[in-house]
Design a protein around this motif. Structure first.
Motif, PDB file in Angstrom:
ATOM      1  N   TRP A 517       0.831  -1.205   0.000  1.00 42.80           N
ATOM      2  CA  TRP A 517       0.000   0.000   0.000  1.00 42.80           C
ATOM      3  C   TRP A 517       0.862   1.251   0.000  1.00 42.80           C
ATOM      4  O   TRP A 517       2.055   1.212   0.283  1.00 42.80           O
ATOM      5  N   SER A 581      -7.631   7.050  -4.234  1.00 39.13           N
ATOM      6  CA  SER A 581      -8.027   5.663  -4.498  1.00 39.13           C
ATOM      7  C   SER A 581      -7.389   5.138  -5.775  1.00 39.13           C
ATOM      8  O   SER A 581      -6.920   3.999  -5.827  1.00 39.13           O
ATOM      9  N   GLY A 584      -3.806   4.265  -5.177  1.00 35.26           N
ATOM     10  CA  GLY A 584      -3.536   3.221  -4.192  1.00 35.26           C
ATOM     11  C   GLY A 584      -3.123   3.738  -2.837  1.00 35.26           C
ATOM     12  O   GLY A 584      -2.446   3.034  -2.079  1.00 35.26           O
ATOM     13  N   ARG A 586      -3.786   3.940   0.597  1.00 35.78           N
ATOM     14  CA  ARG A 586      -4.678   3.234   1.510  1.00 35.78           C
ATOM     15  C   ARG A 586      -4.738   3.886   2.890  1.00 35.78           C
ATOM     16  O   ARG A 586      -5.747   3.770   3.589  1.00 35.78           O
ATOM     17  N   SER A 617     -11.321   2.212  -0.181  1.00 35.26           N
ATOM     18  CA  SER A 617     -11.557   2.078  -1.616  1.00 35.26           C
ATOM     19  C   SER A 617     -10.275   2.100  -2.438  1.00 35.26           C
ATOM     20  O   SER A 617     -10.346   2.114  -3.675  1.00 35.26           O
ATOM     21  N   LEU A 619      -7.231   1.330  -4.678  1.00 36.61           N
ATOM     22  CA  LEU A 619      -6.945   0.277  -5.645  1.00 36.61           C
ATOM     23  C   LEU A 619      -5.509  -0.210  -5.481  1.00 36.61           C
ATOM     24  O   LEU A 619      -4.732   0.326  -4.700  1.00 36.61           O
ATOM     25  N   GLY A 620      -5.148  -1.231  -6.263  1.00 35.42           N
ATOM     26  CA  GLY A 620      -3.807  -1.792  -6.213  1.00 35.42           C
ATOM     27  C   GLY A 620      -2.815  -0.977  -7.026  1.00 35.42           C
ATOM     28  O   GLY A 620      -3.104   0.135  -7.480  1.00 35.42           O
ATOM     29  N   TYR A 623      -3.990  -1.477 -12.901  1.00 36.57           N
ATOM     30  CA  TYR A 623      -5.301  -1.968 -13.333  1.00 36.57           C
ATOM     31  C   TYR A 623      -5.428  -1.732 -14.832  1.00 36.57           C
ATOM     32  O   TYR A 623      -4.694  -0.931 -15.436  1.00 36.57           O
ATOM     33  N   LEU A 777     -14.577   3.055  -9.276  1.00 32.78           N
ATOM     34  CA  LEU A 777     -13.635   2.182  -8.587  1.00 32.78           C
ATOM     35  C   LEU A 777     -14.022   0.722  -8.721  1.00 32.78           C
ATOM     36  O   LEU A 777     -13.151  -0.156  -8.798  1.00 32.78           O
ATOM     37  N   GLY A 781     -11.484  -1.608 -10.362  1.00 32.51           N
ATOM     38  CA  GLY A 781     -11.018  -2.580  -9.375  1.00 32.51           C
ATOM     39  C   GLY A 781     -11.315  -4.015  -9.745  1.00 32.51           C
ATOM     40  O   GLY A 781     -10.731  -4.940  -9.156  1.00 32.51           O
ATOM     41  N   GLN A 784      -7.618  -5.629 -11.314  1.00 31.13           N
ATOM     42  CA  GLN A 784      -6.455  -5.017 -10.680  1.00 31.13           C
ATOM     43  C   GLN A 784      -5.232  -5.916 -10.777  1.00 31.13           C
ATOM     44  O   GLN A 784      -5.336  -7.129 -10.933  1.00 31.13           O
ATOM     45  N   GLU A 786      -2.396  -7.045  -8.408  1.00 31.87           N
ATOM     46  CA  GLU A 786      -1.948  -7.106  -7.014  1.00 31.87           C
ATOM     47  C   GLU A 786      -0.563  -7.756  -6.983  1.00 31.87           C
ATOM     48  O   GLU A 786      -0.426  -8.957  -7.209  1.00 31.87           O
TER      49      GLU A 786
END
Length: 886
Positions: A517, A581, A584, A586, A617, A619-620, A623, A777, A781, A784, A786
């Motif tokens: 994050w 968001s 990313g 967090r 919310s 995101l990684g 995406y 999102l 999302g 994504q 990760e």
């Protein structure tokens, strides 16, 4: 043949003079005592200035000041983490969105002395900086003393006295907060000695090695050193011609070619660091405006700066080097025993030094054709260098042949006259400073006269020692005068407490969430300016303050409303929910409460009520996006429309995430504007101040919201999208004030004589629809990336693509990245103007691996290796040719 024979005769004479003087000087000061004095005295003076000024470690005021406080100490912390295996020297995701850090290392941290940081913990890096500065001062004193002994054939004691005037000159004293610049000043005398050895004897090794080290330790100051080396080698060549007119043009041509070869060789030997730095810096800087006819200071300001008590931060050049060099150089200029042409040659160097200090266009050349931003008089060190050369020559003449009283009197009268003129023009802070400077001139002149007329060696040593002590006291006092202006308002204990508290809070957060994050803070440990905590602590932040940034990501983030547009640095002033968001982010730490769409975490409260909040919310790292993301640019001047454009480009269709709010202008005057803003249900209200600066101020105005703190908007580090409160299920009305004073923005009576708002100063008032936000999102999302590993300089993981297209990574493109998809190397594309990286993917499973090596690093290493082999081979061959045949 003639020039070669003349050169040999000149070399022989030089060696005899040096050997004779060294033999005499051995009786005056033992070698070990000289070395110990060079090592210890500058450090004792440093401690004395600290104690007198109440600066750590002898007082509560922090030794950290200006950019050392805001930037460098965090870079030291990052370097320490790298040395301990906790980061990469090549790349970091902890500045803006990600940045090539090699140029940051080569500018700020290239000195081998910085390796000492590994022995200090994070809370005591100030001690590391203090120790590093102390060592550099000792090295300056050693190298300048050695230069004066070798080049000007001074005794150990005499060389020590003159060298002290450079080691603790005003430029050094005021730039101890710039430890990256100090290496140059102990390498410069080695380069000068190398120039002399090359001209007189054709020897090149010292010049080659010292120049290489200067470039490697800090390429910025290395450039300045190389420019000075060109001037100085011309000076030495001219002096050689004056001392032996029979030297022919062929002699100087060979020396010029050898000098050029040394400079090229130094660049080649340092290519392993210099080449990737140049490639990383190309196009990454910010252009600064410059008036080529600007005067950095006036002639009288420059003259007054040669004396104690005239220093004014960012106004007066830092050229003070003590009274002794002034007196001796003045005598040198009128000493007929020294060839007039040599004296005039030093005057030319002095004029260049003064012009470099006074004229912006000349300083521009010294600074690598970049307009210097902050730190006044970067080239002022040139003046003490010339003074030391001339005063060293004169001191040698005084030792050998005495001095004439009328010359001493003329010099003292001239210097006292300059002091009187400076006092009458208010260049001294207090009358006592002008009086003390005049007394210092008289005392030094008297000691010089006694020294010239003292036949007994013992008394001469005592007088020279007295001059050394007097000069040291003057330099310490000048340091105190500077430091009482520079080192103010920063508690060292606060720095220690903050480092420990911040580390504890971060460790607790990592234990709570060990995943991948980003996070950032709306506050810093030093006002709003210490923006490099992310790279110091090892968390992935947006905020950053460094001269080596990738401006593509900075420009995008400023356009989205995070910080001041047009700056090379970035401050995360506050959350911008959709952009947070998408990037990313967090977690967000704040001392001012929870923002809309963030929620509290159980992490313990830190200093000054700092809490950590979570963005559920976020995101990684990457995406899937549309083709439009590759060509879109968002730089409209309106952060809300910029975010609309960003989201539209990512999704490939027009999206109105933000819409203007209905706002009624209730009050409009020269000092205050008030709006009654209607915020619909399930909408995040936001404000953004635009307009020109207020007259006489760096701010556009003060923004006030009912029930919230008033914030200054439009300054360098306080300019961002401001939320209008929590999201609610029903419509509501908020009052927004934009005023030219904090009191008026808070709804209070404004003080008299407040500045006026600019005519075009106003607020952009927009609302973000929460339902649209969640839909966006949710769509992005669903696909994504990760990462399994998200390390500095290395990323790997799997991505399931719904169809052939583009996977966008939320960090800038850089040619140093090698990217493979399912084992095949692929070419990336710029997204959003290069602020993001787009990777081509195929439908189905894609195994992504990314590895970073700075562009030019491998080639630079190869060049340096070849150059090193060439230098060694040339040295061996040269020695064999020089070996006599039996």
């Amino acid at each position: 043949m003639c020039s070669r024979r003349c050169s040999k005769e000149l070399d022989a004479q030089t060696h005899v003079a040096v050997a004779t003087n060294h033999a005499n000087s051995h009786k005056r000061m033992p070698e070990l005592g000289w070395v110990l004095a060079c090592v210890c005295v500058p450090v004792v003076m440093l401690c004395a200035v600290c104690a007198w000024s109440g600066v750590y470690p002898f007082g509560d005021e922090s030794f950290l000041d200006d950019d050392l406080l805001y930037q460098y100490v965090d870079f030291f912390s990052w370097f320490r983490r790298v040395l301990l295996g906790e980061g990469s020297l090549f790349y970091s995701f902890s500045q803006t969105l990600g940045v090539n850090t090699w140029n940051q290392y080569s500018y700020y941290l290239g000195s081998p002395l910085n390796l000492l940081v590994v022995f200090f913990d994070e809370a005591h890096l100030t001690d590391a900086v203090f120790v590093i500065d102390a060592i550099k001062l000792s090295l300056m004193q050693l190298s300048w003393s050695w230069f004066l002994r070798r080049r000007l054939t001074l005794s150990r004691l005499d060389s020590f006295v003159v060298a002290l005037s450079i080691t603790w000159c005003g430029w050094v004293s005021s730039n101890l907060m710039n430890p990256l610049w100090l290496d140059m000043l102990y390498l410069l005398p080695l380069m000068m000695l190398g120039c002399w050895a090359l001209v007189r004897e054709g020897k090149w090794a010292l010049l080659l090695v010292s120049t290489t080290c200067s470039i490697v330790f800090c390429w910025y100051m290395g450039y300045m050193s190389c420019v000075f080396a060109v001037l100085y080698v011309l000076f030495e060549a001219y002096v050689a011609h004056v001392e032996d007119a029979s030297l022919a043009g062929g002699f100087f041509l060979r020396r010029a070619l050898r000098f050029a070869a040394c400079m090229i060789g130094a660049l080649a030997l340092s290519a392993w660091t210099f080449l990737p730095t140049v490639l990383a810096m190309m196009g990454s800087g910010r252009a600064w405006e410059m008036d080529p006819f600007e005067l950095r200071c006036g002639v009288l300001d420059l003259l007054a700066s040669f004396f104690v008590g005239t220093f004014r931060s960012e106004e007066t050049p830092q050229v003070f080097a003590g009274t002794l060099p002034l007196v001796l150089y003045g005598m040198f200029l009128f000493d007929r025993r020294i060839d007039l042409r040599i004296r005039l040659a030093t005057v030319v160097l002095l004029i260049i030094g003064c012009a470099s200090t006074m004229l912006a266009v000349v300083e521009f050349v010294w600074c690598g054709f970049r307009v210097p931003n902050a730190f006044y008089s970067r080239t002022a060190f040139l003046i003490p260098v010339v003074l030391a050369w001339g005063s060293g020559c004169e001191l040698r003449e005084i030792r050998d042949h005495g001095s004439k009283m009328r010359v001493v009197v003329a010099v003292s009268v001239a210097l006292v006259g300059i002091i009187a003129l400076g006092y009458l023009r208010n260049k001294f802070d207090a009358p006592i400073d002008a009086f003390a400077s005049a007394v210092a001139v008289v005392v030094v002149c008297a000691l010089v006269v006694l020294l010239a007329r003292m036949p007994r060696e013992g008394m001469a040593v005592l007088l020279t020692a007295a001059l050394a002590c007097f000069g040291a006291l003057e330099l310490v006092r000048d340091g105190h005068v500077q430091w009482r202006q520079l080192y103010t308002g920063v508690s060292q204990q606060h720095q220690i407490d903050y480092a420990m508290d911040s580390r504890a809070q971060l460790n607790e957060l990592k234990a709570l969430d060990p995943g991948v994050w980003r996070m950032d803070k709306t506050y810093t440990r030093a006002w709003l300016v210490a923006l490099n905590e992310g790279i110091a602590r090892g968390y992935k932040a947006l905020s950053s303050y460094t001269s080596t940034m990738d401006m593509r990501s900075v420009d995008l983030l400023c356009a989205l409303g995070y910080s001041t547009p047009g700056e090379f640095c970035l401050r995360y002033g506050g959350p911008v929910a959709p952009s947070d968001s998408l990037l990313g982010i967090r977690y967000m730490a704040s001392q001012g409460g929870c923002s809309a769409l963030y929620e509290e975490t159980p992490v313990a409260v830190g200093m000054d009520g700092a809490r950590v909040y979570k963005n559920p919310s976020a995101l990684g790292l990457g995406y899937g996006v549309s083709q439009d993301a590759l060509t879109a640019l968002t730089n409209t001047g309106n952060p809300f429309e910029a975010q609309n454009e960003l989201v539209s480009a990512l999704l490939g269709r027009k999206v109105e995430l933000y819409k203007p709010l209905v706002a009624e202008l209730a009050t409009s005057s020269d000092t205050l504007q008030t709006w009654s803003v209607s915020i619909p249900a399930n909408t995040v209200g936001c404000a953004y101040v635009i307009g020109d600066r207020m007259e006489g101020s760096s701010a556009i105005g003060w923004l006030g919201l009912e029930g919230a703190d008033v914030t200054e908007q439009g300054t360098r580090f306080s300019y961002h999208v401001v939320g209008l409160g929590k999201v609610k299920d029903e419509a509501r009305t908020r009052v927004v004030r934009l005023a030219s004073s904090a009191e008026a923005a808070n709804g209070e009576a404004a003080p008299a004589d407040v500045p006026l708002l600019a005519q075009n100063a106003t607020c952009l008032l927009y609302g973000m629809d929460v339902e649209t936000y969640n839909e966006i999102l949710g769509e992005l999302g669903a696909h994504q990336f990760e990462p399994e590993r998200f390390d500095d300089g290395y990323v790997t993981g799997s991505y399931e693509a719904p169809n052939d297209g583009w996977l966008m990574m939320t960090f800038p493109t850089d040619k140093g990245w090698t990217v493979s998809v399912n084992g095949q190397t692929v070419s990336t594309q710029d997204a959003l103007g290069g602020a993001f990286t787009a990777i081509p993917v195929r439908q189905g499973s894609n195994r992504i691996e990314m590895r970073f090596v700075p562009r030019g690093f491998v080639v630079g290493c190869a060049i340096s290796v070849v150059a090193l082999i060439g230098v060694v081979a040339f040295s061996v061959v040269s020695k064999r040719r020089a070996r006599p045949i039996m």
